[in-house]
Enzyme design. Sequence first.
Site, PDB file in Angstrom:
ATOM      1  CD  GLU A 183      -2.991  -1.066   2.304  1.00 34.33           C
ATOM      2  OE1 GLU A 183      -2.756  -0.312   3.274  1.00 34.33           O
ATOM      3  OE2 GLU A 183      -3.987  -1.787   2.238  1.00 34.33           O
ATOM      4  CD  GLU A 190      -3.959  -5.744   3.394  1.00 28.66           C
ATOM      5  OE1 GLU A 190      -4.810  -4.915   3.816  1.00 28.66           O
ATOM      6  OE2 GLU A 190      -2.745  -5.632   3.602  1.00 28.66           O
TER       7      GLU A 190
END
Length: 349
Positions: free
Chosen positions: A171, A288
Site C-alpha cells: 500500500e 487484502e
Amino acid sequence: MSFRALNVLFFPLFILVLTQCSILKSDENTSTGISSPLDPFEQNAELGRGINLGNIFEAPEEGSWGLYMQEEYFKLISSAGFESVRIPVRWSAHTNDSAPFKIDTEFLNRVEWAVDEALKNDLMVIINVHHYDEIFQDPAGEHAKFIAIWEQLSEHFQNKPSGLLFELLNEPHDNLTANLWNQLLPETLEIVRANNPYRTVVIGAAEWGGIPGLMKLQIPEDDNLIITVHYYEPFQFTHQGAEWVPGSDAWLGTTWDGTDSEVDEIKNHFDQIYTWAAQRNVPVNIGEFGAYRRADNSSRVRWTTQVVHYAITHDMSFHYWEFASGFGIYNPNTGQWNVELTNALINTE
C-alpha cells in the site's frame, strides 16, 4: 605404457574434472532455488484461496499487537482448506537506519522459519514489506534503506522453492505518489531479479493499493508478475468502529444486506479490475479484503461471500485479512473458528 603410468597421467585430470563438476554443482545450488521460468497465471492459480497472517510480524515487535507466530497456525490454515498465506512483515523496524542497513539476523531467521513452516504444510507463501511508514513520508530519504532491504531479502531467500513469492511494498501512499512508485518499482524489481531471476513477484499500486491507484500503475517489463489489489468497499461498512480510523464509531451498525445495488457495486468493481488486467495480460490477486469484527457477523458473511464469488469467477487468487485478530476467522484464545465466515472463504464458488 603401464597401468601405473596411466594412473599417474590421468589421476590429476580426474581430480580436475571432479573439482570442476563440484564447482558447477555448487553454483547451481546457490544461484537460485528455481531452475526455470514460471508462468505467473499458474502461480496465481496455485495461490488460490489464502489468508493473511496479519498483526504479527508487521507489528512494531512480534507480540506487541497481541499475537505471536505459532507453528500450529500453519497446520490449522492448511487443514481448513486454504492454499496459501500472505505474511506481512515490518522489515524497516528491524533494519539499521545507517548504511549498510543490515536487517537484524534473529528477526530474519524468525521470518524464514515461518516461510519454511508454510511450505512444510503445503501452503504457498508471500512475504512483503509492510508498514514502512517512513518511506511513505520521505521517499527520497528512505530510498537507500528500502533498496538495501530487498538486496538482503533477495539474497537470503534465493534458494527457496517457487512456493515463496515476494511482494515489494504494501500500500504505497502519501508522499510515495503513483508517479514516484512507478519509478521505484522497476529499480526494486531489478534488485530482486539479480538473485531471483525466476521467482514470481507481486506488485500493488499506490494510493493504498485500491482501484483508483491501480488505474495509475505502470507495470515494469517482466514476464513473472502478479498484480495485487486491496478491496475494502464500502469502507464505512468494512471499517466501522475500527480504532485506528478517526470517526469510524459513527458508522457502527452499518449493515450489508446483499441488495441488488450492493451486489452490483462489488460486481462492477471486480469487472473493472478484470478488464484492466486482461488488457495488460497479467494475473490478479486480491491481497487484502475483510470486514472488521464490530460489524454484525451476518453482514460480514454476506459481504465476504460476494467478494469471494467475484474473485473466483474472475480467476483471481485472494488473501483474506486476516487470520486471528480484529478481522479474524480464528480465535487463538478459545481455539474456535468463525465457522460461517470460514465457510464463505473456503466453499463459495
